[in-house]
Design a protein around this motif. Structure first.
Motif, PDB file in Angstrom:
ATOM      1  N   UNK A 181      39.563  34.295  43.491  1.00 41.03           N
ATOM      2  CA  UNK A 181      39.937  34.854  42.193  1.00 41.03           C
ATOM      3  C   UNK A 181      40.768  36.131  42.335  1.00 41.03           C
ATOM      4  N   UNK A 182      41.773  36.083  43.188  1.00 36.01           N
ATOM      5  CA  UNK A 182      42.587  37.268  43.460  1.00 36.01           C
ATOM      6  C   UNK A 182      43.505  37.636  42.299  1.00 36.01           C
ATOM      7  N   UNK A 183      43.739  36.711  41.363  1.00 33.79           N
ATOM      8  CA  UNK A 183      44.603  37.043  40.233  1.00 33.79           C
ATOM      9  C   UNK A 183      43.913  37.923  39.195  1.00 33.79           C
ATOM     10  N   UNK A 184      42.665  38.290  39.463  1.00 34.88           N
ATOM     11  CA  UNK A 184      42.074  39.423  38.754  1.00 34.88           C
ATOM     12  C   UNK A 184      43.024  40.615  38.910  1.00 34.88           C
ATOM     13  N   UNK A 185      43.630  40.734  40.088  1.00 36.31           N
ATOM     14  CA  UNK A 185      44.569  41.834  40.336  1.00 36.31           C
ATOM     15  C   UNK A 185      45.812  41.709  39.458  1.00 36.31           C
ATOM     16  N   UNK A 186      46.285  40.498  39.233  1.00 38.35           N
ATOM     17  CA  UNK A 186      47.458  40.305  38.383  1.00 38.35           C
ATOM     18  C   UNK A 186      47.170  40.777  36.964  1.00 38.35           C
ATOM     19  N   UNK A 187      45.999  40.444  36.447  1.00 42.32           N
ATOM     20  CA  UNK A 187      45.568  40.901  35.129  1.00 42.32           C
ATOM     21  C   UNK A 187      45.470  42.419  35.090  1.00 42.32           C
ATOM     22  N   UNK A 188      44.830  43.010  36.088  1.00 45.29           N
ATOM     23  CA  UNK A 188      44.560  44.445  36.051  1.00 45.29           C
ATOM     24  C   UNK A 188      45.813  45.298  36.229  1.00 45.29           C
ATOM     25  N   UNK A 189      46.721  44.891  37.097  1.00 46.98           N
ATOM     26  CA  UNK A 189      47.930  45.703  37.249  1.00 46.98           C
ATOM     27  C   UNK A 189      48.780  45.661  35.984  1.00 46.98           C
ATOM     28  N   UNK A 190      48.631  44.600  35.170  1.00 43.56           N
ATOM     29  CA  UNK A 190      49.331  44.584  33.892  1.00 43.56           C
ATOM     30  C   UNK A 190      48.814  45.672  32.972  1.00 43.56           C
ATOM     31  N   UNK A 191      47.536  46.011  33.074  1.00 43.27           N
ATOM     32  CA  UNK A 191      47.017  47.101  32.248  1.00 43.27           C
ATOM     33  C   UNK A 191      47.695  48.430  32.602  1.00 43.27           C
ATOM     34  N   UNK A 192      48.026  48.623  33.874  1.00 39.43           N
ATOM     35  CA  UNK A 192      48.763  49.831  34.254  1.00 39.43           C
ATOM     36  C   UNK A 192      50.167  49.778  33.667  1.00 39.43           C
ATOM     37  N   UNK A 193      50.784  48.613  33.722  1.00 38.14           N
ATOM     38  CA  UNK A 193      52.115  48.437  33.140  1.00 38.14           C
ATOM     39  C   UNK A 193      52.077  48.695  31.637  1.00 38.14           C
TER      40      UNK A 193
END
Length: 244
Positions: A128-140
């Protein structure tokens, strides 16, 4: 710290830091201050990765953190974050932090420019590494106050759907439409609605919604401005024909 260009660095079991490139990060460390580093686990400590003006500081507090997971979430930052920055927020920071926390019982959360991940979650869900994809969008996103939480999370999951690298292997997908759903359900339900809108109504709607949210110009009328219909009318259209 790096010794030469062979990807060799010193990192104690405490918290010494090293600065390495993503390319070097894929090479197994060959030297440690105390013994040999396991190929399966990442040493506890902090490493700074840099490439093309982007910087990721990873602090690992879990002695059992998977090297495979580490490599994948580092790669997600360096491959996906620049794409998201270009599309959604060119002025956002290029320097962020990851923290692997063995005492956090959730999945992940973002505060400012720091993403904290549950060590237990990755141990139990290594795909489930795309948890990171979701979370870095919050920074964006960098939204400040007054933004609808359902839309914030829906956009982040829409980004995971569009930009994710391992969703299928993780068993993650957008849910089929159900009459019990509502666009304010957030996360994957809202994300599927947004995907439908991109596919069938306005290809740039998510980009434009993001801009309105960042600029604090978002109102209920934003939907009308972008599509000619209210969000409730759009949801009714979606419910009548929800195929993506």
């Amino acid at each position: 710290m790096i010794i030469g260009t062979l990807g060799i660095f010193l990192l104690s079991a405490c918290s010494k830091s090293a600065i390495i490139s993503p390319e070097e990060a894929s090479i197994q460390p060959e030297t440690k201050t105390e013994g040999v580093v396991s190929a399966q686990a990442v040493p506890v400590g902090t490493v700074i990765y840099t490439s093309n003006g982007y910087q990721l500081t990873l602090t690992n507090n879990d002695p059992n953190f998977s090297e495979t997971v580490r490599q994948k979430i580092v790669d997600i930052f360096f491959t996906k974050y620049p794409q998201l920055l270009t599309r959604f927020n060119p002025g956002v920071t290029k320097s962020i932090k990851y923290v692997i926390d063995p005492n956090y019982n959730g999945v992940a959360y973002t505060s400012g420019t720091t993403v904290t991940y549950s060590a237990a979650w990755f141990q139990n869900n290594p795909q489930d590494v795309d948890v990171a994809t979701h979370e870095i969008m919050h920074i964006i996103q960098a939204y400040t106050g007054g933004t609808p939480g359902w839309l914030t999370e829906g956009i982040a999951d829409l980004v995971r759907y569009r930009y994710g690298v391992n969703n299928a292997a993780a068993g993650w997908s957008l849910p089929a439409y159900s009459s019990s759903q509502h666009y304010t359900n957030a996360y994957r339900v809202t994300a599927r609605f947004l995907a439908w809108l991109e596919n069938r109504v306005n290809a740039s709607i998510v980009t434009n919604l993001n801009t309105a949210l960042r600029n604090k110009t978002y109102t209920a009328n934003t939907w009308v401005t972008l599509t000619g219909k209210t969000v409730d009318q759009l949801w009714a259209d979606y419910a009548a024909n929800p195929a993506l």
